[in-house]
Design a protein around this motif. Sequence first.
Motif, PDB file in Angstrom:
ATOM      1  N   GLN A 254      52.272  36.851  61.821  1.00  0.00           N
ATOM      2  CA  GLN A 254      51.456  35.752  62.332  1.00  0.00           C
ATOM      3  C   GLN A 254      52.273  34.664  63.010  1.00  0.00           C
ATOM      4  OE1 GLN A 254      52.194  36.271  59.057  1.00  0.00           O
ATOM      5  NE2 GLN A 254      51.649  34.518  57.783  1.00  0.00           N
ATOM      6  N   HIS A 255      53.590  34.696  62.823  1.00  0.00           N
ATOM      7  CA  HIS A 255      54.463  33.703  63.449  1.00  0.00           C
ATOM      8  C   HIS A 255      55.160  34.265  64.682  1.00  0.00           C
ATOM      9  CE1 HIS A 255      53.739  31.310  59.894  1.00  0.00           C
ATOM     10  NE2 HIS A 255      54.172  32.303  59.155  1.00  0.00           N
ATOM     11  N   GLY A 256      54.823  35.508  65.045  1.00  0.00           N
ATOM     12  CA  GLY A 256      55.441  36.145  66.196  1.00  0.00           C
ATOM     13  C   GLY A 256      56.792  36.764  65.903  1.00  0.00           C
ATOM     14  N   ARG A 257      57.181  36.832  64.617  1.00  0.00           N
ATOM     15  CA  ARG A 257      58.465  37.435  64.241  1.00  0.00           C
ATOM     16  C   ARG A 257      58.297  38.940  64.076  1.00  0.00           C
ATOM     17  NH1 ARG A 257      58.983  32.872  59.859  1.00  0.00           N
ATOM     18  NH2 ARG A 257      57.520  34.289  58.903  1.00  0.00           N
ATOM     19  N   LYS A 258      59.286  39.691  64.554  1.00  0.00           N
ATOM     20  CA  LYS A 258      59.249  41.143  64.402  1.00  0.00           C
ATOM     21  C   LYS A 258      59.281  41.507  62.921  1.00  0.00           C
ATOM     22  CE  LYS A 258      61.150  42.715  68.727  1.00  0.00           C
ATOM     23  NZ  LYS A 258      62.198  43.466  69.402  1.00  0.00           N
TER      24      LYS A 258
ATOM     25  N   ILE B 122      47.498  31.004  54.350  1.00  0.00           N
ATOM     26  CA  ILE B 122      48.180  32.260  54.003  1.00  0.00           C
ATOM     27  C   ILE B 122      49.688  32.062  54.092  1.00  0.00           C
ATOM     28  CG2 ILE B 122      48.549  34.664  54.668  1.00  0.00           C
ATOM     29  CD1 ILE B 122      45.641  34.707  55.661  1.00  0.00           C
ATOM     30  N   GLU B 123      50.364  32.374  52.989  1.00  0.00           N
ATOM     31  CA  GLU B 123      51.820  32.229  52.903  1.00  0.00           C
ATOM     32  C   GLU B 123      52.548  33.557  53.043  1.00  0.00           C
ATOM     33  OE1 GLU B 123      52.377  30.323  49.114  1.00  0.00           O
ATOM     34  OE2 GLU B 123      51.243  28.545  49.720  1.00  0.00           O
TER      35      GLU B 123
ATOM     36  N   PRO C  97      44.526  32.167  47.797  1.00  0.00           N
ATOM     37  CA  PRO C  97      45.462  31.542  46.852  1.00  0.00           C
ATOM     38  C   PRO C  97      45.982  32.524  45.799  1.00  0.00           C
ATOM     39  CG  PRO C  97      43.578  30.112  47.219  1.00  0.00           C
ATOM     40  CD  PRO C  97      43.255  31.422  47.868  1.00  0.00           C
ATOM     41  N   GLU C  98      45.146  33.468  45.381  1.00  0.00           N
ATOM     42  CA  GLU C  98      45.577  34.485  44.414  1.00  0.00           C
ATOM     43  C   GLU C  98      46.639  35.403  45.026  1.00  0.00           C
ATOM     44  OE1 GLU C  98      44.657  34.989  41.116  1.00  0.00           O
ATOM     45  OE2 GLU C  98      43.572  33.091  41.225  1.00  0.00           O
ATOM     46  N   LEU C  99      46.432  35.781  46.281  1.00  0.00           N
ATOM     47  CA  LEU C  99      47.410  36.633  46.965  1.00  0.00           C
ATOM     48  C   LEU C  99      48.706  35.877  47.224  1.00  0.00           C
ATOM     49  CD1 LEU C  99      44.936  38.367  49.413  1.00  0.00           C
ATOM     50  CD2 LEU C  99      46.108  39.461  47.489  1.00  0.00           C
TER      51      LEU C  99
END
Length: 157
Positions: free
Chosen positions: A30-34, A100-101, A62-64
């Motif tokens: 989601q941050h564009g990182r490979k 989402i983290e 939050p659980e995930l």
Amino acid sequence: MRLQTVMRAVVGLCACLVLASCSEDVGVDQHGRKVAAEQLEGQWLVINYWAEWCAPCRSEIPELNALARQLKDQPVRVVGVNFDGLQGAELNSAAAALGIEFTVLEQDPAARFQLPRSEALPVTYIVDDSGQVRERLLGEQTAAGLTASLNRLRGGD
């Protein structure tokens, strides 16, 4: 002399091809990182499909997040996939809005892991360290429930 130059070029090209195949990636997050394939292979995966419009999806994020933090030092990885196929800035924005983290894959890994398509959300798949789907869980999940499933499937690891 020319033959040596050609041979060096051929050997260099072969080395590049070998190294390129080692660093195969499965797309970006989601941050564009490979995301390299080795980040997903050889470990257990908890693959969660979510959508912004899905209330239970929003409740389980939050659980995930907690599960991902809990499993940080174990050979288990939590990854998300947007059900609606959002890409780029839209995916980043949706993932950020939901807090989402964990890693969200821009490209759906369903084909790679032979995940059956689900029309219901949320859906979570547990994939073992050899890439086999071990469990499909429909509905909202908790960190405790997913931990119990992982422990059972992994034989109490």
